[in-house]
Design a protein around this motif. Structure first.
Motif, short mmCIF file in Angstrom:
data_model
loop_
_atom_site.label_atom_id
_atom_site.label_comp_id
_atom_site.label_asym_id
_atom_site.label_seq_id
_atom_site.Cartn_x
_atom_site.Cartn_y
_atom_site.Cartn_z
N ARG A 1 2.03 7.06 -6.58
CA ARG A 1 0.97 8.01 -6.94
C ARG A 1 1.33 9.43 -6.54
O ARG A 1 1.05 10.38 -7.27
CB ARG A 1 -0.35 7.60 -6.29
CG ARG A 1 -0.99 6.42 -6.95
CD ARG A 1 -2.33 6.14 -6.33
NE ARG A 1 -2.99 5.04 -7.02
CZ ARG A 1 -4.16 4.58 -6.68
NH1 ARG A 1 -4.81 5.09 -5.66
NH2 ARG A 1 -4.69 3.58 -7.34
N LYS B 1 1.20 4.15 -2.84
CA LYS B 1 0.93 5.52 -2.43
C LYS B 1 2.09 6.44 -2.80
O LYS B 1 1.87 7.55 -3.30
CB LYS B 1 0.68 5.56 -0.92
CG LYS B 1 0.18 6.85 -0.40
CD LYS B 1 -1.26 7.02 -0.74
CE LYS B 1 -1.81 8.20 0.02
NZ LYS B 1 -3.09 8.61 -0.48
N PHE C 1 0.83 -1.20 0.00
CA PHE C 1 0.00 0.00 0.00
C PHE C 1 0.87 1.26 0.00
O PHE C 1 0.62 2.19 -0.76
CB PHE C 1 -0.94 -0.01 1.21
CG PHE C 1 -1.63 1.30 1.45
CD1 PHE C 1 -2.71 1.68 0.67
CD2 PHE C 1 -1.21 2.15 2.46
CE1 PHE C 1 -3.35 2.88 0.89
CE2 PHE C 1 -1.83 3.36 2.68
CZ PHE C 1 -2.90 3.73 1.90
#
Length: 141
Positions: A67, A64, A60
């Motif tokens: 992005r 993240k 995750f």
């Protein structure tokens, strides 16, 4: 955009995240085996179930970060400091473009209304005691 993920910094981060994810998988298997041995306990079983969650959290965070990097390249993210901004643009124009954010409440609460001795004698005496301490503290400072 994808080319930026092949810089030395990102290659090191990719390697770090891959190693961390694989390590959490190995730790989960190790704790699972320990839980099924003769000396194993529910604590080992709990760890065996937690390690995959840590691995999922690692993935995750990896996504993240990718992005966030893409958003920063597109210009969606604000620069962290004013030093990151172009020298040709003034900081005042950068500030005026961003909408003002106001606090919903003050940093220091307003003072309470004074209490008369008739309303609450104990509270009034305590307030006088605190005021005396404040005055003596201001004299020594």
């Amino acid at each position: 955009m994808l080319r930026s993920l092949l810089t030395p910094r990102w290659l090191l981060l990719h390697a770090l995240f891959i190693v961390a994810t694989i390590a959490t998988g190995f730790l989960a298997v190790w704790q699972w085996d320990r839980a099924h041995e003769a000396g194993g306990s529910f604590q080992n079983l709990g760890y065996a179930l937690q390690w995959p969650l840590f691995g999922a959290f690692t993935i995750f965070l990896w996504i993240k970060l990718i992005r966030m990097d893409f958003a920063q390249q597109r210009g969606e993210a604000e620069p962290a400091t004013s030093a990151d901004a172009d020298e040709g643009s003034s900081t005042a124009s950068a500030v005026s473009e961003e909408p003002e954010r106001r606090r919903s409440r003050p940093l220091v609460p307003p003072p309470a209304p004074p209490v008369d001795s008739d309303e609450d004698p104990e509270l009034a005496e305590y307030n006088r005691y605190l005021a005396g301490l404040d005055q003596s503290d201001q004299r020594t400072s």
